[in-house]
Design a protein around this motif. Structure first.
Motif, mmCIF file in Angstrom:
data_model
loop_
_atom_site.group_PDB
_atom_site.id
_atom_site.type_symbol
_atom_site.label_atom_id
_atom_site.label_comp_id
_atom_site.label_asym_id
_atom_site.label_seq_id
_atom_site.Cartn_x
_atom_site.Cartn_y
_atom_site.Cartn_z
ATOM 1 N N ASN A 1 6.515 -3.359 1.938
ATOM 2 C CA ASN A 1 7.251 -4.024 0.860
ATOM 3 C C ASN A 1 7.365 -5.523 1.125
ATOM 4 O O ASN A 1 7.233 -6.336 0.197
ATOM 5 N N ARG B 1 0.957 2.109 4.959
ATOM 6 C CA ARG B 1 1.821 3.182 4.451
ATOM 7 C C ARG B 1 3.100 2.591 3.869
ATOM 8 O O ARG B 1 3.518 1.478 4.214
ATOM 9 N N ASP B 2 3.728 3.331 2.965
ATOM 10 C CA ASP B 2 4.951 2.876 2.320
ATOM 11 C C ASP B 2 6.055 2.643 3.348
ATOM 12 O O ASP B 2 6.158 3.363 4.347
ATOM 13 N N GLY B 3 6.858 1.629 3.078
ATOM 14 C CA GLY B 3 7.969 1.332 3.975
ATOM 15 C C GLY B 3 8.351 -0.131 3.898
ATOM 16 O O GLY B 3 7.798 -0.914 3.106
ATOM 17 N N GLU B 4 9.300 -0.528 4.731
ATOM 18 C CA GLU B 4 9.836 -1.885 4.698
ATOM 19 C C GLU B 4 8.759 -2.933 4.953
ATOM 20 O O GLU B 4 8.702 -3.959 4.249
ATOM 21 N N GLU C 1 0.879 0.117 9.907
ATOM 22 C CA GLU C 1 2.271 -0.094 9.486
ATOM 23 C C GLU C 1 2.366 -0.580 8.046
ATOM 24 O O GLU C 1 3.305 -0.233 7.324
#
Length: 308
Positions: free
Chosen positions: A215, A209-212, A206
């Motif tokens: 971040n 990889r790019d995503g909330e 989770e």
């Protein structure tokens, strides 16, 4: 000094991983796993398994008198550290070298208050993706132990002795001559990865990889970078990317220890991570909103345990 005897306290993921590795190479009597009698009885009844193989450990209780260990390894959770310090007293002698593989940035100093900082080498365990559920440990990557003196720029005889031993027993390792910087770097990673994966109820994949979630993790890590400068360690974006690369080597299906704690409805080490960040933020007048959010989320998560 030639290291021949090793004592380990704490059979969580790291203790099981290192204990299993060493037990396959060292004479059984030279490797001692310290545990109380109730735990030993349980371990012998149910067994402890590492990647499907039953571990063959030589257990010893804290009360048993014994020759001091050449090398003593702490692999307990932080909330068990004080009890562990008491439990290892017969294993510490004049020449014992102590490594702490605990998370956070304070265990070495705490152990050193009892046994003397001259026995302590600073240590970071990194790159392993071990998951322990009850008595079964699985991992794809063993990672490595990074260690060195607190004082930067030197390779002492103690460091050489440990490196020689790890080479003999084929345990992946690395000497670091700037261990405070390494310790803070691992702390930064843990603050981001451990807490984020647990709060998002996910896994390493989770946050790889790019995503909330990713971040959020990186924002929490950057708050540690800001604090490190005030604490005289001075992490940078280069360090952030180094540790993100370490994260990228882990099995996407693996989980850090805090996520495993949440799954098992156990108290977590949140005070060691965002709790420490919030205290340092207050000390230096630096806002830490992402870690405040993560800290608050853990209070909600852990308060729900009583309902199960």
């Amino acid at each position: 000094m030639v290291i021949k005897t090793v004592s380990i306290i704490g059979l969580g993921a790291l203790g099981t991983l290192y204990g299993h590795h060493l037990s396959k190479i060292m004479p059984k009597e030279n490797l001692r796993i310290i545990a109380d009698s109730n735990r030993i009885a349980r371990y012998k009844k149910t067994g402890i398994f590492c990647n499907g193989e039953r571990c063959n450990f030589n257990f010893i209780t804290p009360e048993e008198n014994c020759e001091p260990a050449d090398l003593l390894l702490f692999t307990v959770k932080f909330d068990g550290l004080q009890e562990a310090i008491e439990s290892v007293k017969y294993h510490v002698g004049h020449n014992t070298i102590i490594l702490s593989a605990l998370n956070g940035i304070s265990s070495e100093e705490i152990i050193g208050q009892t046994y003397g900082m001259e026995k302590i080498l600073y240590c970071v365990a990194q790159g392993m993706d071990a998951v322990k559920i009850e008595n079964k440990l699985t991992y794809a990557n063993k990672g490595l132990l990074c260690f060195g003196e607190k004082e930067a720029g030197i390779v002492s005889e103690k460091v050489k002795s440990v490196a020689d031993f790890f080479t003999r027993v084929e345990l992946p390792h690395e000497i670091d001559t700037n261990m405070l910087h390494r310790l803070w770097g691992k702390f930064m990673l843990n603050v981001g990865v451990n807490q984020t994966v647990a709060v998002y109820k996910s896994n390493y994949g989770e946050v790889q990889r790019d995503g909330e979630a990713r971040n959020t993790m990186i924002a929490a890590m950057r708050e540690v970078i800001a604090l490190s400068e005030k604490e005289g360690v001075s992490l940078t974006e280069k360090d952030l990317h180094y540790w993100l690369n370490v994260l990228g080597t882990l099995s996407p299906d693996g989980k850090p220890s805090m996520a495993q704690d949440v799954d098992a409805k156990r108290p977590s080490e949140v005070e060691l991570f965002s709790g420490t960040v919030l205290r340092l933020g207050k000390k230096h007048g630096i806002p830490t909103p992402i870690n405040k959010m993560l800290y608050d989320q853990f209070q909600l998560i852990e308060s729900s345990y009583a309902h199960f």
